[in-house]
Design a protein around this motif. Structure first.
Motif, PDB file in Angstrom:
ATOM      1  N   ILE A   1      38.948  47.061  69.710  1.00 28.08           N
ATOM      2  CA  ILE A   1      39.325  48.043  68.684  1.00 28.08           C
ATOM      3  C   ILE A   1      40.626  47.630  68.005  1.00 28.08           C
ATOM      4  CG2 ILE A   1      40.060  50.441  68.341  1.00 28.08           C
ATOM      5  CD1 ILE A   1      38.115  51.231  70.553  1.00 28.08           C
ATOM      6  N   GLU A   2      41.562  47.056  68.767  1.00 31.41           N
ATOM      7  CA  GLU A   2      42.869  46.671  68.223  1.00 31.41           C
ATOM      8  C   GLU A   2      42.857  45.304  67.545  1.00 31.41           C
ATOM      9  OE1 GLU A   2      45.445  46.955  71.550  1.00 31.41           O
ATOM     10  OE2 GLU A   2      45.197  49.130  71.757  1.00 31.41           O
ATOM     11  N   GLY A   3      41.693  44.652  67.505  1.00 29.89           N
ATOM     12  CA  GLY A   3      41.585  43.387  66.785  1.00 29.89           C
ATOM     13  C   GLY A   3      42.176  42.194  67.493  1.00 29.89           C
ATOM     14  N   LYS A   4      42.102  42.172  68.826  1.00 27.80           N
ATOM     15  CA  LYS A   4      42.696  41.086  69.592  1.00 27.80           C
ATOM     16  C   LYS A   4      41.673  40.108  70.161  1.00 27.80           C
ATOM     17  CE  LYS A   4      46.622  43.975  70.992  1.00 27.80           C
ATOM     18  NZ  LYS A   4      47.332  44.600  72.147  1.00 27.80           N
ATOM     19  N   LEU A   5      40.377  40.393  70.015  1.00 28.04           N
ATOM     20  CA  LEU A   5      39.345  39.550  70.602  1.00 28.04           C
ATOM     21  C   LEU A   5      38.824  38.534  69.600  1.00 28.04           C
ATOM     22  CD1 LEU A   5      37.106  41.964  72.727  1.00 28.04           C
ATOM     23  CD2 LEU A   5      38.969  40.501  73.485  1.00 28.04           C
ATOM     24  N   ASN A   6      38.518  37.327  70.093  1.00 29.00           N
ATOM     25  CA  ASN A   6      37.925  36.288  69.255  1.00 29.00           C
ATOM     26  C   ASN A   6      36.489  36.645  68.898  1.00 29.00           C
ATOM     27  OD1 ASN A   6      40.321  35.053  69.803  1.00 29.00           O
ATOM     28  ND2 ASN A   6      39.459  33.291  70.832  1.00 29.00           N
ATOM     29  N   PHE A   7      36.061  36.214  67.712  1.00 33.55           N
ATOM     30  CA  PHE A   7      34.672  36.399  67.306  1.00 33.55           C
ATOM     31  C   PHE A   7      33.881  35.170  67.725  1.00 33.55           C
ATOM     32  CE2 PHE A   7      31.208  35.958  64.181  1.00 33.55           C
ATOM     33  CZ  PHE A   7      30.563  37.161  64.405  1.00 33.55           C
ATOM     34  N   LYS A   8      32.728  35.372  68.376  1.00 27.94           N
ATOM     35  CA  LYS A   8      31.952  34.263  68.943  1.00 27.94           C
ATOM     36  C   LYS A   8      30.727  33.887  68.111  1.00 27.94           C
ATOM     37  CE  LYS A   8      34.545  34.188  72.689  1.00 27.94           C
ATOM     38  NZ  LYS A   8      35.454  33.055  72.973  1.00 27.94           N
ATOM     39  N   GLY A   9      30.380  34.661  67.092  1.00 28.52           N
ATOM     40  CA  GLY A   9      29.158  34.416  66.337  1.00 28.52           C
ATOM     41  C   GLY A   9      29.300  33.324  65.289  1.00 28.52           C
ATOM     42  N   ASN A  10      28.204  33.080  64.569  1.00 20.36           N
ATOM     43  CA  ASN A  10      28.148  32.073  63.512  1.00 20.36           C
ATOM     44  C   ASN A  10      27.435  32.650  62.295  1.00 20.36           C
ATOM     45  OD1 ASN A  10      29.262  29.469  64.677  1.00 20.36           O
ATOM     46  ND2 ASN A  10      27.754  30.000  66.241  1.00 20.36           N
ATOM     47  N   GLN A  11      27.537  31.941  61.172  1.00 21.94           N
ATOM     48  CA  GLN A  11      26.882  32.329  59.915  1.00 21.94           C
ATOM     49  C   GLN A  11      27.272  33.744  59.503  1.00 21.94           C
ATOM     50  OE1 GLN A  11      25.005  30.109  57.996  1.00 21.94           O
ATOM     51  NE2 GLN A  11      25.928  28.746  59.497  1.00 21.94           N
ATOM     52  N   HIS A  12      28.528  34.088  59.690  1.00 19.12           N
ATOM     53  CA  HIS A  12      29.021  35.410  59.354  1.00 19.12           C
ATOM     54  C   HIS A  12      29.863  35.365  58.079  1.00 19.12           C
ATOM     55  CE1 HIS A  12      31.905  33.262  61.835  1.00 19.12           C
ATOM     56  NE2 HIS A  12      32.864  33.998  61.319  1.00 19.12           N
ATOM     57  N   MET A  13      30.146  36.528  57.550  1.00 28.50           N
ATOM     58  CA  MET A  13      31.034  36.661  56.393  1.00 28.50           C
ATOM     59  C   MET A  13      32.407  37.113  56.862  1.00 28.50           C
ATOM     60  SD  MET A  13      30.841  39.364  53.205  1.00 28.50           S
ATOM     61  CE  MET A  13      29.412  38.620  52.436  1.00 28.50           C
ATOM     62  N   ILE A  14      33.446  36.523  56.294  1.00 31.49           N
ATOM     63  CA  ILE A  14      34.818  36.931  56.598  1.00 31.49           C
ATOM     64  C   ILE A  14      35.386  37.636  55.370  1.00 31.49           C
ATOM     65  CG2 ILE A  14      37.147  36.159  57.174  1.00 31.49           C
ATOM     66  CD1 ILE A  14      35.913  33.790  58.629  1.00 31.49           C
ATOM     67  N   ILE A  15      35.859  38.855  55.553  1.00 36.43           N
ATOM     68  CA  ILE A  15      36.520  39.608  54.492  1.00 36.43           C
ATOM     69  C   ILE A  15      37.989  39.747  54.864  1.00 36.43           C
ATOM     70  CG2 ILE A  15      36.671  41.812  53.276  1.00 36.43           C
ATOM     71  CD1 ILE A  15      33.693  42.155  53.660  1.00 36.43           C
TER      72      ILE A  15
ATOM     73  N   ILE B   1      36.356  30.444  61.797  1.00 36.46           N
ATOM     74  CA  ILE B   1      36.251  29.996  60.420  1.00 36.46           C
ATOM     75  C   ILE B   1      35.300  28.811  60.284  1.00 36.46           C
ATOM     76  CG2 ILE B   1      38.246  28.457  60.635  1.00 36.46           C
ATOM     77  CD1 ILE B   1      37.287  30.512  57.535  1.00 36.46           C
ATOM     78  N   HIS B   2      35.192  27.999  61.338  1.00 32.84           N
ATOM     79  CA  HIS B   2      34.318  26.820  61.277  1.00 32.84           C
ATOM     80  C   HIS B   2      32.841  27.192  61.290  1.00 32.84           C
ATOM     81  CE1 HIS B   2      37.710  24.111  61.652  1.00 32.84           C
ATOM     82  NE2 HIS B   2      38.137  24.798  62.697  1.00 32.84           N
ATOM     83  N   GLY B   3      32.500  28.359  61.837  1.00 33.88           N
ATOM     84  CA  GLY B   3      31.097  28.778  61.875  1.00 33.88           C
ATOM     85  C   GLY B   3      30.736  29.814  60.830  1.00 33.88           C
ATOM     86  N   ALA B   4      31.706  30.173  59.970  1.00 30.63           N
ATOM     87  CA  ALA B   4      31.466  31.223  58.978  1.00 30.63           C
ATOM     88  C   ALA B   4      30.667  30.690  57.794  1.00 30.63           C
ATOM     89  CB  ALA B   4      32.788  31.808  58.500  1.00 30.63           C
ATOM     90  N   GLN B   5      29.992  31.599  57.119  1.00 35.82           N
ATOM     91  CA  GLN B   5      29.180  31.251  55.953  1.00 35.82           C
ATOM     92  C   GLN B   5      29.976  31.342  54.661  1.00 35.82           C
ATOM     93  OE1 GLN B   5      25.841  33.909  54.851  1.00 35.82           O
ATOM     94  NE2 GLN B   5      24.523  32.120  55.082  1.00 35.82           N
ATOM     95  N   CYS B   6      30.808  32.359  54.541  1.00 36.27           N
ATOM     96  CA  CYS B   6      31.625  32.509  53.340  1.00 36.27           C
ATOM     97  C   CYS B   6      32.840  33.377  53.651  1.00 36.27           C
ATOM     98  CB  CYS B   6      30.819  33.117  52.193  1.00 36.27           C
ATOM     99  SG  CYS B   6      30.258  34.803  52.496  1.00 36.27           S
ATOM    100  N   VAL B   7      33.829  33.312  52.753  1.00 37.13           N
ATOM    101  CA  VAL B   7      35.060  34.088  52.890  1.00 37.13           C
ATOM    102  C   VAL B   7      35.321  34.829  51.588  1.00 37.13           C
ATOM    103  CG1 VAL B   7      37.560  33.984  53.222  1.00 37.13           C
ATOM    104  CG2 VAL B   7      36.072  32.505  54.575  1.00 37.13           C
TER     105      VAL B   7
END
Length: 331
Positions: free
Chosen positions: A104-118, A176-182
């Motif tokens: 909830i506090e935004g401290k955990l790493n995201f493990k997925g791929n092909q995601h969008m970063i806003i 960021i290496h597994g993201a689809q777009c920013v």
């Protein structure tokens, strides 16, 4: 060698350490009760089974020690087992609560791929996230913002990361290496020039980490558009120009304002302004031929994108070239 294994054990997570310790104790007491009462516990496995149900205070009663030494062993196991099992579940619960709080506090790493970063939390990113969830609830979105103290929305597809998006460690947390777009939105808490400089800094950081990722940036001042392109922006949204254009159109044609807003937003009918390459058979044909082709598919062709220029409603005999993009209104 012993110190090495002890050091590795101490570096493990507390839940894993307690689980391993409990397993060793169950095996040890299972072996001891087998040695003390081999007739009552003919195999080590049956001794371990008795040790597990005894330590867990379940006590099925299918196996029970009959000798004095066996019962003393059972008493010791119950005292030790209750403490270990209780510690394990308390640690497990505490870890779950800590993990949820960190999420909830935004401290955990995201493990997925092909995601969008806003990047940036504001009304624009809020509307984007709501529209994405409505259209595709499974589409993963990572929100990066340094001003929020906790996740601002409760959509299941959102992962929040607190921090500045121009820092490598924050971008790594967002994978960021597994993201689809920013998508980088302008910071409304800063002046327009400073907000644009901040956006360009984030573009440089993103492209430095992943040069191939598609970046969409919101720029407020016309003077920084070229700098944003140099920094690696694939698409630039000049929101101030769009807002000014809407206001001017509203002054000249008041009745068309609502229709224009419906067109450029995600309405209930999901009417979208999009672009796509022309098929090879359309190359060399006129704009009028292309318009009829899309009209028969219930799609409206409104213009041609050629390089950096967008030609809205060109002449009917305008000839389509190989790398042109069709600007479409589709449902």
């Amino acid at each position: 060698m012993v110190h090495h294994w002890i050091a590795k054990f101490l570096r493990m997570h507390v839940v894993l350490r307690i689980l391993l310790l409990a397993s060793l104790i169950m095996i040890l007491f299972g072996y001891i009760i087998h040695l003390i009462e081999p007739n009552n516990f003919p195999t080590v496995f049956e001794g371990i089974w008795w040790a597990v149900v005894t330590a867990a205070t379940i006590g099925y009663g299918d196996y029970a020690p009959e000798t004095f030494a066996g019962r003393i062993t059972g008493i010791i196991l119950m005292l030790v087992g209750i403490a270990i099992v209780s510690s394990y579940f308390v640690s497990l619960a505490a870890t779950a609560v800590t993990m949820q709080a960190a999420f909830i506090e935004g401290k955990l790493n995201f493990k997925g791929n092909q995601h969008m970063i806003i990047i940036g939390w504001n009304e624009r990113s809020k509307e984007m996230i709501a529209s994405i969830y409505k259209k595709d609830p499974l589409r993963k979105v990572v929100l990066i913002d340094e001003t929020l103290d906790e996740m601002p929305v409760e959509y299941k597809n959102i992962h929040f990361i607190k921090g500045r998006a121009n820092q490598d460690d924050i971008l790594k947390k967002a994978n960021i290496h597994g993201a689809q777009c920013v998508v980088i939105t302008a910071d409304q808490h800063k002046s327009e020039s400073f907000a644009d400089m901040n956006t360009i800094t984030m573009l440089l950081a993103v492209k430095g980490m992943n040069p191939k990722i598609r970046c969409i940036a919101e720029i407020l001042t016309s003077a920084q558009v070229e700098n944003a392109r140099r920094a690696g922006a694939d698409e630039i949204i000049q929101s101030n120009i769009l807002a000014s254009s809407l206001i001017l159109n509203s002054l000249s044609s008041p009745s068309t304002m609502a229709s224009m807003i419906d067109l450029i937003s995600h309405s209930d009918n999901q009417v979208l302004l999009t672009s796509e390459p022309f098929k090879i058979e359309m190359v060399g044909k006129s704009f009028n031929d292309a318009y009829i082709h899309f009209f028969n598919k219930n799609i409206m062709l409104v213009g041609i994108k050629r390089g950096e220029k967008s030609l809205i409603n060109p002449s009917h005999d305008f000839v389509i070239k190989k790398d042109d993009l069709a600007i479409l209104i589709t449902e």
